[in-house]
Design a protein around this motif. Structure first.
Motif: not given
Length: 269
Positions: A113, A119-124, A215, A218
Motif C-alpha cells: 500500500t 495522491d492515491a485516494t482512500a478507496q484506492q 489509477d 487499481t
C-alpha cells in the motif's frame, strides 16, 4: 486436462470482467494458449524440459491451486464492482477482514500500500490492501498445505520412485560437489528469496520512484495480475526451497541405509 485448466485460469479475468478491452483480451488469449500448449507438450512428453516436479504430486497441484484461488478470488471481487452479487459481496467482506488483519507495520501488505503515489485516494488504498491481503494469505495457506503434506509423509509419495532427472531437469548432479550439499544450498537460497521478495519488491518500487500510479494499479487486469505475481512467485520459490531440502534429506537417508547394508554384508562375510 492440465492444458485446458491452465488456459481457463489465465483467460478467466478477461472473460469475466466487462472492463477488459478487445486488445487486452486477444493478448491474454494468446498468452493463455501458449501456456496451455507448453503444459500439454511438457506432460505429454516422455522426456522433461523445464517444468520441475512434474512427476511428484501434489507439488504442482498445490501451486496451481494457489494460482486458481488467487486469480479467481481477485476476479470475483473486481467483477463485484460492476455486477455485484452475493458471492462477490461475501468474498469482498472476507478480503476486507484479511486485508485489515495483515495490514500492520512492516508487513508485506502494508509495504504494498505504501508503493502507491501520494495522491492515491482512500478507496484506492483499500482496494490494493484487499487484493494484497487475499493474494498473500492464499500463498501462506498453500505453503502450509505443502509443509503439512511433507510432515505427514505425503510428499514425495511412497508408492512411486522419485526420479531426480524428471523432476529436476535443470539440476545437473555432475556439475561438481556433493549433490546433497548443493541441494541444501540451493534450497536455502530459494527459501531466503521466497521470504524476502514480498518485502523487497515494494521497497524497491518505493525507493526507486515517487510511487505507482494508483489509477493504473487499481485497474482490474493490472491489479489482479500484479498482486498474483507478487504473492505467487515468492511462494513458489519458498516451496521449491522446501522441496529441495526434502530431496536432500531423502538422498542422505538412502546413503545411510546403503552404508548400513554394506556394513552388515561385510560383517557377515
Amino acid at each position: 486436462m492440465r492444458a485446458f485448466l491452465m488456459v481457463a485460469v489465465l483467460a478467466a479475468p478477461s472473460l469475466l470482467l466487462d472492463s477488459a478491452s478487445g486488445d487486452s483480451r486477444q493478448l491474454v488469449a494468446l498468452f493463455a494458449l501458449f501456456a496451455g500448449a507448453l503444459v500439454f507438450a511438457e506432460y505429454n512428453s516422455e522426456y522433461p524440459s523445464v517444468t520441475e516436479f512434474r512427476d511428484a504430486p501434489p507439488f504442482n497441484r498445490i501451486r496451481f491451486g494457489m494460482l486458481v484461488m488467487t486469480v479467481m478470488g481477485l476476479t470475483i471481487i473486481e467483477r463485484g464492482q460492476t455486477a455485484p452479487n452475493s458471492l462477490s459481496e461475501f468474498v469482498q467482506v472476507i478480503g476486507v477482514l484479511i486485508g485489515q488483519a495483515m495490514d500492520f507495520p512492516y508487513s508485506p501488505v502494508r509495504l504494498v500500500t505504501l508503493t502507491l503515489a501520494g495522491d492515491a485516494t482512500a478507496q484506492q488504498i483499500a482496494t490494493v490492501r484487499i487484493a494484497a491481503g487475499i493474494a498473500y494469505f492464499t500463498s501462506l495457506i498453500s505453503l502450509s498445505v505443502f509443509v503439512i503434506s511433507i510432515r505427514m509423509g505425503a510428499w514425495p509419495m511412497k508408492d512411486r520412485p522419485f526420479n531426480v532427472w524428471v523432476n529436476l531437469p535443470t539440476f545437473d548432479p555432475t556439475a561438481g560437489g556433493d549433490v546433497v550439499t548443493r541441494l541444501e544450498r540451493d534450497g536455502r537460497i530459494n527459501i531466503a528469496l521466497g521470504f524476502l521478495l514480498p518485502f523487497a519488491l515494494p521497497l524497491v518500487v518505493a525507493l526507486g520512484s515517487t510511487g505507482l500510479d494508483p489509477d493504473r494499479l487499481t485497474s482490474s487486469q493490472t491489479l489482479i495480475w500484479t498482486m498474483t505475481a507478487w504473492a505467487f512467485l515468492p511462494a513458489s520459490l519458498f516451496m521449491r526451497g522446501i522441496a529441495l531440502g526434502r530431496i536432500a534429506e531423502l538422498i542422505r537417508d538412502m546413503r545411510r541405509a546403503n552404508d548400513q547394508t554394506d556394513g552388515r554384508a561385510l560383517a557377515t562375510a
